[in-house]
Design an enzyme around this catalytic site. Structure first.
Site, PDB file in Angstrom:
ATOM      1  N   ASP A   1      -4.989  -9.392   4.388  1.00 38.06           N
ATOM      2  CA  ASP A   1      -3.644  -7.891   5.219  1.00 38.06           C
ATOM      3  C   ASP A   1      -4.084  -8.546   6.622  1.00 38.06           C
ATOM      4  O   ASP A   1      -3.433  -8.517   7.669  1.00 38.06           O
ATOM      5  CB  ASP A   1      -3.895  -6.566   4.560  1.00 38.06           C
ATOM      6  CG  ASP A   1      -2.881  -5.785   5.344  1.00 38.06           C
ATOM      7  OD1 ASP A   1      -2.085  -6.382   6.202  1.00 38.06           O
ATOM      8  OD2 ASP A   1      -2.829  -4.552   5.993  1.00 38.06           O
ATOM      9  N   SER A   2      -5.065  -8.015   6.791  1.00 38.53           N
ATOM     10  CA  SER A   2      -5.746  -8.061   8.211  1.00 38.53           C
ATOM     11  C   SER A   2      -5.331  -9.475   9.112  1.00 38.53           C
ATOM     12  O   SER A   2      -5.354  -9.850   9.649  1.00 38.53           O
ATOM     13  CB  SER A   2      -6.804  -8.119   8.742  1.00 38.53           C
ATOM     14  OG  SER A   2      -7.404  -6.535   8.788  1.00 38.53           O
TER      15      SER A   2
ATOM     16  N   ASP B   1      -0.759  -2.007  -3.632  1.00 39.79           N
ATOM     17  CA  ASP B   1      -2.322  -2.223  -3.783  1.00 39.79           C
ATOM     18  C   ASP B   1      -3.136  -0.156  -3.254  1.00 39.79           C
ATOM     19  O   ASP B   1      -2.335   0.406  -2.526  1.00 39.79           O
ATOM     20  CB  ASP B   1      -2.778  -2.344  -2.145  1.00 39.79           C
ATOM     21  CG  ASP B   1      -3.697  -3.187  -1.598  1.00 39.79           C
ATOM     22  OD1 ASP B   1      -5.089  -3.452  -2.363  1.00 39.79           O
ATOM     23  OD2 ASP B   1      -3.567  -3.182  -0.322  1.00 39.79           O
ATOM     24  N   HIS B   2      -4.206  -0.201  -3.804  1.00 34.89           N
ATOM     25  CA  HIS B   2      -5.126   0.892  -2.710  1.00 34.89           C
ATOM     26  C   HIS B   2      -3.593   2.134  -3.876  1.00 34.89           C
ATOM     27  O   HIS B   2      -4.142   3.907  -3.584  1.00 34.89           O
ATOM     28  CB  HIS B   2      -5.353   1.039  -2.077  1.00 34.89           C
ATOM     29  CG  HIS B   2      -6.761   0.075  -1.852  1.00 34.89           C
ATOM     30  ND1 HIS B   2      -7.675   0.796  -2.297  1.00 34.89           N
ATOM     31  CD2 HIS B   2      -6.269  -1.184  -0.967  1.00 34.89           C
ATOM     32  CE1 HIS B   2      -8.468  -0.766  -1.332  1.00 34.89           C
ATOM     33  NE2 HIS B   2      -7.963  -1.334  -0.801  1.00 34.89           N
TER      34      HIS B   2
ATOM     35  N   GLY C   1     -10.725  -4.273   7.263  1.00 36.58           N
ATOM     36  CA  GLY C   1      -9.896  -4.520   8.987  1.00 36.58           C
ATOM     37  C   GLY C   1      -9.967  -5.657   9.472  1.00 36.58           C
ATOM     38  O   GLY C   1     -11.300  -6.657   8.591  1.00 36.58           O
TER      39      GLY C   1
ATOM     40  N   SER D   1       0.604  -1.184   0.091  1.00 33.91           N
ATOM     41  CA  SER D   1       0.573   0.371  -0.722  1.00 33.91           C
ATOM     42  C   SER D   1       0.830   0.954  -0.404  1.00 33.91           C
ATOM     43  O   SER D   1       2.319   0.970   0.765  1.00 33.91           O
ATOM     44  CB  SER D   1      -0.522   0.337   1.409  1.00 33.91           C
ATOM     45  OG  SER D   1       0.095   0.391   2.085  1.00 33.91           O
TER      46      SER D   1
ATOM     47  N   ASP E   1      -7.321   3.161  -7.232  1.00 39.69           N
ATOM     48  CA  ASP E   1      -8.266   3.111  -7.113  1.00 39.69           C
ATOM     49  C   ASP E   1      -9.441   4.887  -6.609  1.00 39.69           C
ATOM     50  O   ASP E   1      -9.068   5.281  -5.948  1.00 39.69           O
ATOM     51  CB  ASP E   1      -8.344   2.790  -5.061  1.00 39.69           C
ATOM     52  CG  ASP E   1      -9.551   2.642  -4.601  1.00 39.69           C
ATOM     53  OD1 ASP E   1     -10.628   3.102  -5.077  1.00 39.69           O
ATOM     54  OD2 ASP E   1     -10.015   2.013  -3.055  1.00 39.69           O
TER      55      ASP E   1
ATOM     56  N   GLU F   1     -11.551   0.172  -9.505  1.00 37.50           N
ATOM     57  CA  GLU F   1     -12.143  -0.561  -8.385  1.00 37.50           C
ATOM     58  C   GLU F   1     -13.817   0.196  -9.221  1.00 37.50           C
ATOM     59  O   GLU F   1     -13.598   1.130  -9.617  1.00 37.50           O
ATOM     60  CB  GLU F   1     -12.028  -0.140  -7.645  1.00 37.50           C
ATOM     61  CG  GLU F   1     -12.853  -0.566  -6.351  1.00 37.50           C
ATOM     62  CD  GLU F   1     -12.220  -0.823  -5.163  1.00 37.50           C
ATOM     63  OE1 GLU F   1     -11.067  -0.937  -4.493  1.00 37.50           O
ATOM     64  OE2 GLU F   1     -13.344  -0.208  -3.862  1.00 37.50           O
TER      65      GLU F   1
HETATM   66  P1  13P Z   1      -8.425  -7.351   5.106  1.00 34.10           P
HETATM   67  O1  13P Z   1      -8.737  -5.889   5.989  1.00 34.10           O
HETATM   68  O2  13P Z   1      -9.722  -8.141   5.267  1.00 34.10           O
HETATM   69  O3  13P Z   1      -7.260  -8.121   4.919  1.00 34.10           O
HETATM   70  O4  13P Z   1      -8.283  -6.607   3.029  1.00 34.10           O
HETATM   71  C1  13P Z   1      -6.896  -6.420   3.187  1.00 34.10           C
HETATM   72  C2  13P Z   1      -7.381  -5.887   1.554  1.00 34.10           C
HETATM   73  O5  13P Z   1      -8.023  -5.569   1.002  1.00 34.10           O
HETATM   74  C3  13P Z   1      -6.303  -4.925   1.192  1.00 34.10           C
HETATM   75  O6  13P Z   1      -6.344  -4.249  -0.153  1.00 34.10           O
HETATM   76  O1  G3H Z   2      -6.553  -2.425   2.012  1.00 35.68           O
HETATM   77  C1  G3H Z   2      -5.801  -1.833   2.498  1.00 35.68           C
HETATM   78  C2  G3H Z   2      -4.445  -2.382   3.186  1.00 35.68           C
HETATM   79  O2  G3H Z   2      -4.818  -3.696   4.547  1.00 35.68           O
HETATM   80  C3  G3H Z   2      -2.822  -1.909   3.117  1.00 35.68           C
HETATM   81  O3  G3H Z   2      -3.898  -1.160   4.115  1.00 35.68           O
HETATM   82  O4  G3H Z   2      -3.263   0.975   4.061  1.00 35.68           O
HETATM   83  O5  G3H Z   2      -3.077   0.205   6.723  1.00 35.68           O
HETATM   84  O6  G3H Z   2      -1.420  -0.580   4.321  1.00 35.68           O
HETATM   85  P1  G3H Z   2      -2.841  -0.231   4.519  1.00 35.68           P
HETATM   86 ZN    ZN Z   3      -8.591  -3.466  -0.219  1.00 33.90          ZN
END
Ligand code: 13P
Ligand code: G3H
Ligand code: ZN
Length: 311
Positions: free
Chosen positions: A258-259, A82-83, A181, A50, A104, A134
């Site tokens: 991620d979570s 990511d994002h 999350g 990210s 995103d 997205e």
């Molecule tokens: P989680 O918070 O469910 O792990 O999702 C992670 C995610 O979508 C990263 O882009």
């Molecule tokens: O979707 C988000 C991911 O979990 C990344 O989280 O922006 O805190 O690194 P972060």
């Molecule tokens: Zn995400």
């Protein structure tokens, strides 16, 4: 093996009815925990960073660690942004060795999302990089941005063909009820995903790879460990594994996690440090954290996503 794009992985995953795990990475132990599991199970994998990860670990360290993992394992590994919040961040990742980026624009008005996404796609494709767009917004927390469930909105299947054909994206993240999350559903709420929307999207875009964000399952044993060893995490509910399996058997080719990694790492660290109050060598407490990440990722690959032996 050099880093790859997601093109070939997604084609095989779509045809084979499985999904590729896309795991967020922020440091060496996370990269190693994930790629050791992928190596053991001979699975292709996406490592994603990210904007927050780039701020924390720095772009160059992340690229070097992921390249080292691809070389060491010989697996097909894609390095994905990511994002991506804006064109400049995407450009910096494309120029700096990433093989895939997400732009995103999901919180923008539809036409603005299209214009921004197309700008990134044009630049990325000129440079051999693929792009995830997205449509629809997920609830939850990303960095400092909190989208609460009332402001989240499901993807509208009637928009997806227009969005994909006008932007040229290579994959599309959709909102069907997952969220970012550890707290995806309210206590007592039954987890539900809109598989009817996924089905409708699949019909509008036959053969096109769909991405599921916010797909952590939240292991209750790990939450219990955190709380047993001094943590105070409220009840957390994730996406049931059988729902992820079902999505993977449909058009979903990339599942973001991620979570679950954060929770595993925290559980292992809390347990180790509480049980070994005299330890102060980071290798002592980071080893169980890395091992538990490996265990979590191996379970996803083998039991949930179905990507074992697909490298
Ligand atoms: P989680 O918070 O469910 O792990 O999702 C992670 C995610 O979508 C990263 O882009
Ligand atoms: O979707 C988000 C991911 O979990 C990344 O989280 O922006 O805190 O690194 P972060
Ligand atoms: Zn995400």
């Amino acid at each position: 093996m050099p880093l790859v794009t997601t093109k070939e992985m997604f084609k095989k995953a779509y045809e084979g009815g499985y999904a590729i795990g896309a795991f967020n990475v922020n440091n060496m132990e996370i990269v190693q925990g994930i790629t050791r599991a992928a190596k053991k199970l001979n699975a292709p994998v996406i490592l994603q960073c990210s904007a927050g990860a780039r701020k924390y670990a720095s772009h160059d360290y992340l690229v070097a660690m992921v390249k080292a993992a691809a070389e060491e394992t010989g697996l097909p590994i894609a390095l994905h942004l990511d994002h991506g919040p804006d064109f400049e961040t995407c450009k910096s990742c494309i120029d700096g060795g990433f093989t895939s980026v997400m732009i995103d624009g999901s919180s923008l008005p539809y036409e603005e999302n299209i214009a921004l996404t197309k700008k990134v796609v044009d630049y990325a494709h000129e440079h051999g990089c693929v792009v995830e767009g997205e449509l629809g917004t997920l609830a939850g927390v990303e960095d400092d941005v909190q989208v609460d469930s009332d402001a989240a909105s499901y993807t509208r299947p009637e928009e997806v063909f227009d969005f994909v054909s006008r932007t040229g994206v290579d994959s599309l993240a959709i909102a069907i009820g997952t969220s970012h999350g550890a707290y995806k559903f309210k206590p007592g709420q039954k987890p539900q995903l809109r598989f009817d929307i996924l089905k409708a999207v699949e019909e509008k875009l036959p053969g096109f790879p769909i991405v599921l964000h916010g797909a952590s399952s939240v292991n209750q044993e790990h939450i219990k460990l955190i709380n047993k060893f001094g943590g105070e995490m409220p009840d957390a509910i994730g996406i049931p594994e059988e729902m992820l399996r079902k999505a993977a058997s449909m058009a979903v080719c990339k599942i973001n996690v991620d979570s679950d990694i954060r929770i595993a790492m925290t559980a292992a660290l809390r347990k180790h440090l509480t049980e070994n109050p005299t330890h102060f060598d980071p290798r002592q407490y980071l080893t169980p954290a890395r091992n538990l990440i490996e265990e979590v990722v191996a379970h996803k690959i083998e039991v949930v996503f179905g990507s074992k032996d697909k490298a």
